[in-house]
Design an enzyme around this catalytic site. Structure first.
Site, PDB file in Angstrom:
ATOM      1  N   HIS A 311       0.858  -1.188   0.000  1.00 24.20           N
ATOM      2  CA  HIS A 311       0.000   0.000   0.000  1.00 24.20           C
ATOM      3  C   HIS A 311       0.890   1.232   0.000  1.00 24.20           C
ATOM      4  O   HIS A 311       1.933   1.236   0.654  1.00 24.20           O
ATOM      5  CB  HIS A 311      -0.913   0.016   1.235  1.00 24.20           C
ATOM      6  CG  HIS A 311      -2.063   0.945   1.071  1.00 24.20           C
ATOM      7  ND1 HIS A 311      -1.980   2.290   1.343  1.00 24.20           N
ATOM      8  CD2 HIS A 311      -3.321   0.733   0.610  1.00 24.20           C
ATOM      9  CE1 HIS A 311      -3.133   2.856   1.071  1.00 24.20           C
ATOM     10  NE2 HIS A 311      -3.969   1.935   0.624  1.00 24.20           N
ATOM     11  N   ASP A 369      -7.870  -5.728   0.124  1.00 22.07           N
ATOM     12  CA  ASP A 369      -8.319  -6.591  -0.968  1.00 22.07           C
ATOM     13  C   ASP A 369      -7.918  -8.052  -0.773  1.00 22.07           C
ATOM     14  O   ASP A 369      -8.429  -8.934  -1.451  1.00 22.07           O
ATOM     15  CB  ASP A 369      -7.750  -6.091  -2.298  1.00 22.07           C
ATOM     16  CG  ASP A 369      -8.353  -4.750  -2.672  1.00 22.07           C
ATOM     17  OD1 ASP A 369      -9.567  -4.608  -2.503  1.00 22.07           O
ATOM     18  OD2 ASP A 369      -7.611  -3.865  -3.108  1.00 22.07           O
TER      19      ASP A 369
HETATM   20  N1  CMC Z   1       4.221  -7.551  -4.825  1.00 16.97           N
HETATM   21  C1  CMC Z   1       5.552  -7.535  -5.031  1.00 16.97           C
HETATM   22  N2  CMC Z   1       6.324  -6.443  -4.915  1.00 16.97           N
HETATM   23  C2  CMC Z   1       5.711  -5.309  -4.578  1.00 16.97           C
HETATM   24  C3  CMC Z   1       4.312  -5.235  -4.338  1.00 16.97           C
HETATM   25  C4  CMC Z   1       3.569  -6.434  -4.470  1.00 16.97           C
HETATM   26  N3  CMC Z   1       2.253  -6.431  -4.256  1.00 16.97           N
HETATM   27  N4  CMC Z   1       3.971  -3.969  -4.021  1.00 16.97           N
HETATM   28  C5  CMC Z   1       5.116  -3.275  -4.060  1.00 16.97           C
HETATM   29  N5  CMC Z   1       6.167  -4.063  -4.390  1.00 16.97           N
HETATM   30  C6  CMC Z   1       7.590  -3.696  -4.455  1.00 16.97           C
HETATM   31  C7  CMC Z   1       7.922  -2.953  -5.747  1.00 16.97           C
HETATM   32  O1  CMC Z   1       8.320  -3.825  -6.758  1.00 16.97           O
HETATM   33  C8  CMC Z   1       9.017  -2.034  -5.282  1.00 16.97           C
HETATM   34  O2  CMC Z   1      10.201  -2.820  -5.155  1.00 16.97           O
HETATM   35  P1  CMC Z   1      11.660  -2.162  -5.518  1.00 16.97           P
HETATM   36  O3  CMC Z   1      11.851  -1.092  -4.490  1.00 16.97           O
HETATM   37  O4  CMC Z   1      12.612  -3.292  -5.415  1.00 16.97           O
HETATM   38  O5  CMC Z   1      11.532  -1.610  -6.913  1.00 16.97           O
HETATM   39  C9  CMC Z   1       8.612  -1.646  -3.858  1.00 16.97           C
HETATM   40  O6  CMC Z   1       7.817  -2.763  -3.406  1.00 16.97           O
HETATM   41  C10 CMC Z   1       7.775  -0.374  -3.772  1.00 16.97           C
HETATM   42  O7  CMC Z   1       6.689  -0.485  -4.683  1.00 16.97           O
HETATM   43  P2  CMC Z   1       5.966   0.721  -5.377  1.00 16.97           P
HETATM   44  O8  CMC Z   1       5.277   0.225  -6.602  1.00 16.97           O
HETATM   45  O9  CMC Z   1       6.915   1.870  -5.525  1.00 16.97           O
HETATM   46  O10 CMC Z   1       4.911   1.116  -4.265  1.00 16.97           O
HETATM   47  P3  CMC Z   1       3.658   2.035  -4.447  1.00 16.97           P
HETATM   48  O11 CMC Z   1       3.410   2.681  -3.150  1.00 16.97           O
HETATM   49  O12 CMC Z   1       3.811   2.926  -5.640  1.00 16.97           O
HETATM   50  O13 CMC Z   1       2.497   0.990  -4.812  1.00 16.97           O
HETATM   51  C11 CMC Z   1       0.655  -0.460  -4.673  1.00 16.97           C
HETATM   52  C12 CMC Z   1       1.454   0.638  -3.969  1.00 16.97           C
HETATM   53  C13 CMC Z   1      -0.595  -0.744  -3.854  1.00 16.97           C
HETATM   54  C14 CMC Z   1       0.222   0.022  -6.060  1.00 16.97           C
HETATM   55  C15 CMC Z   1       1.529  -1.747  -4.787  1.00 16.97           C
HETATM   56  O14 CMC Z   1       1.923  -2.183  -3.515  1.00 16.97           O
HETATM   57  C16 CMC Z   1       0.832  -2.871  -5.553  1.00 16.97           C
HETATM   58  O15 CMC Z   1       0.887  -2.895  -6.791  1.00 16.97           O
HETATM   59  N6  CMC Z   1       0.175  -3.832  -4.823  1.00 16.97           N
HETATM   60  C17 CMC Z   1      -0.564  -4.899  -5.483  1.00 16.97           C
HETATM   61  C18 CMC Z   1      -1.924  -4.388  -5.928  1.00 16.97           C
HETATM   62  C19 CMC Z   1      -2.864  -4.200  -4.762  1.00 16.97           C
HETATM   63  O16 CMC Z   1      -3.029  -5.068  -3.912  1.00 16.97           O
HETATM   64  N7  CMC Z   1      -3.540  -3.022  -4.750  1.00 16.97           N
HETATM   65  C20 CMC Z   1      -4.566  -2.706  -3.745  1.00 16.97           C
HETATM   66  C21 CMC Z   1      -4.160  -1.550  -2.868  1.00 16.97           C
HETATM   67  S1  CMC Z   1      -5.215  -1.365  -1.421  1.00 16.97           S
HETATM   68  C22 CMC Z   1      -6.802  -1.021  -2.001  1.00 16.97           C
HETATM   69  C23 CMC Z   1      -6.901   0.137  -2.930  1.00 16.97           C
HETATM   70  O17 CMC Z   1      -6.237   1.153  -2.784  1.00 16.97           O
HETATM   71  O18 CMC Z   1      -7.704   0.064  -3.850  1.00 16.97           O
END
Ligand code: CMC
Length: 435
Positions: A311, A369
């Site tokens: 998140h 989720d």
């Molecule tokens: N699985 C594997 N690696 C992950 C994940 C994941 N679910 N989420 C983040 N990472 C890694 C990412 O690859 C990155 O690694 P590195 O630093 O080595 O490049 C690091 O963690 C930071 O990720 P980010 O993409 O910069 O983080 P963000 O804050 O931009 O993204 C997020 C947040 C929710 C989009 C992401 O965690 C994600 O894609 N999660 C899976 C989808 C999900 O479950 N979304 C629902 C969110 S909660 C309900 C809602 O808001 O609707």
């Protein structure tokens, strides 16, 4: 106590030798913010923050999140207390009005929502234009947007009465539209709303009843669904809420703004994750495949994420996931689904991931989720409807934030700036002279 106070100033000195003192604003809770509105005028500089990781786009009195502590408050009340002691329409009232209702206020609000649940009969013909296998979110975007063609008077967004009526209509009609999208997809007749039922029961009835036999409502299921609605009601300035605010900032119809919010929610990084979690669990298929799956997640080239994990704001745990995890067992037992192979995979996946360095280092925890899909699936709701249910529940948050924005004297049309990195000015070359 709420409000905004003076937090002093922050001095920004540029390499070019100019300096500017910027006001610091203090909210009730959370980090102070540097007010950069005069930055460009004072220095000729913009700030750069793709993804808004450090930027507050508005001030708001509705929802507070402390991502490090795993805290979520609506109007000051914790999500745990609301989920355990309140019901969805009461939470809607709170989110919209700022205070919990008295009995009389609650009765009136429930009445106002209940008596707006029917949609214009013409709306059923919109559905016929869609293929039966269209995704319910695609249908919802179109039909909610189309409400703007039915309610012209709501287009005057400066009229508080119009805004209130639009607010009631949206909260009341969105379950009807979501259930219609489902019924259309399976070729069953639409079911009209029933005013003798509570909000969640009415939705279940519109989803599952058929004209040829009575549908027996299950109180446990209705309660569990109501709790899922509460947990999704608002979440401050996430992507879909920011979309609603941005569209609304132009003075557009609230129905168009909410349709845009639904579109924004659909993506798998946001609300689409609940459907993606189920797809992922089905693909994993058995606890014995978890290790291989996690190896793929950790391999950057695979572009596979562990859906339902991570998140932007929560870096400790998502309190909504904690509430759902607690209730998942009870709900599944009550529904007679004690044995649930997907839940077994989810549990083991969670345990392994939470002890894995990759996830620990990046502070990745289960989000809302991760568990909501499993409960919805146990209720017999198809995974294609999961994000539509998220949209249904989030409508109150979107419309409350839209109202707050319209009433905010500091509100302006949303218009981000950019760092241009394209070609500098050059002279047009006629086609016959290009090499
Ligand atoms: N699985 C594997 N690696 C992950 C994940 C994941 N679910 N989420 C983040 N990472 C890694 C990412 O690859 C990155 O690694 P590195 O630093 O080595 O490049 C690091 O963690 C930071 O990720 P980010 O993409 O910069 O983080 P963000 O804050 O931009 O993204 C997020 C947040 C929710 C989009 C992401 O965690 C994600 O894609 N999660 C899976 C989808 C999900 O479950 N979304 C629902 C969110 S909660 C309900 C809602 O808001 O609707």
């Amino acid at each position: 106590m709420s409000g905004r106070t003076n937090g002093g100033t922050a001095r920004l000195e540029t390499a070019g030798g100019t300096s500017v003192d910027l006001p610091v604003l203090k909210g009730t809770l959370g980090p102070d913010v540097i007010d950069i509105r005069k930055l460009y005028a004072g220095t000729g500089l913009f700030t750069y923050d793709p993804g808004f990781t450090s930027t507050a786009a508005c001030s708001s009195t509705i929802t507070f999140i402390d991502g490090d502590e795993g805290v979520l408050l609506h109007r000051g009340y914790s999500i745990e207390e609301l989920a355990q002691q309140s019901d969805y329409l009461e939470v809607c009232y709170l989110i919209l009005n700022g205070e919990l209702p008295t009995s009389a206020q609650k009765a009136k609000f429930v009445h106002d929502i209940t008596y707006h649940t029917m949609v214009h009969d013409q709306i059923q013909y919109l559905f016929r234009g869609f293929r039966r296998d269209a995704h319910p979110m695609a249908v919802m975007i179109a039909v909610v947007g189309a409400l703007s063609a039915f309610y012209y008077e709501d287009l005057d967004v400066d009229d508080p009465h119009n805004r209130m009526v639009a607010t009631h209509r949206l909260i009341a009609k969105i379950p009807t539209i979501a259930a219609m999208a489902y019924k259309y997809s399976i070729g069953q007749p639409f079911v009209y709303p029933r005013n003798d039922l509570d909000y969640a029961s009415n939705f279940l009835n519109m989803m599952f009843s058929v004209p040829c036999e009575p549908y027996r409502l299950n109180a446990v299921m209705a309660k569990a669904l109501d709790r899922i609605f509460i947990l999704h009601a608002d979440h401050e300035q996430n992507a879909s809420t920011s979309t609603v605010r941005l569209v609304g900032s132009t003075g557009a119809s609230p129905y168009a703004a909410i349709a845009a919010g639904i579109a924004s929610l659909w993506g798998p990084a946001h609300g689409g994750a609940n459907e993606a979690v189920l797809t992922m669990l089905r693909e994993i298929g058995s606890p014995s495949n978890i290790k291989d799956f996690l190896a793929k997640v950790k391999d950057k080239d695979s572009h596979q994420r562990l859906m339902g994990f991570g998140h932007r704001v929560y870096r400790n745990y998502d309190p909504r996931a904690a509430v759902l995890k607690e209730s998942a067992d009870a709900v599944l037992a009550e529904l007679g689904r004690r044995e649930n192979p997907l839940l077994d995979i989810a549990r083991e996946l969670e345990t392994i991931a939470l002890n894995d360095d990759y996830f620990i280092k990046r502070k990745l925890f289960p989000n809302v989720d991760f568990y909501s899909g499993i409960i919805l699936e146990a209720m017999g709701i198809p995974s294609k409807m999961f994000t539509a249910i998220f949209a249904l529940a989030r409508t109150v948050g979107w419309i409350a934030q839209w109202n707050e924005m319209i009433e905010d004297p500091e509100q302006k049309i949303g218009r981000p700036r950019q760092l241009y990195t394209g070609p500098a000015r050059r002279t047009f070359v006629p086609l016959d002279q290009r090499g």
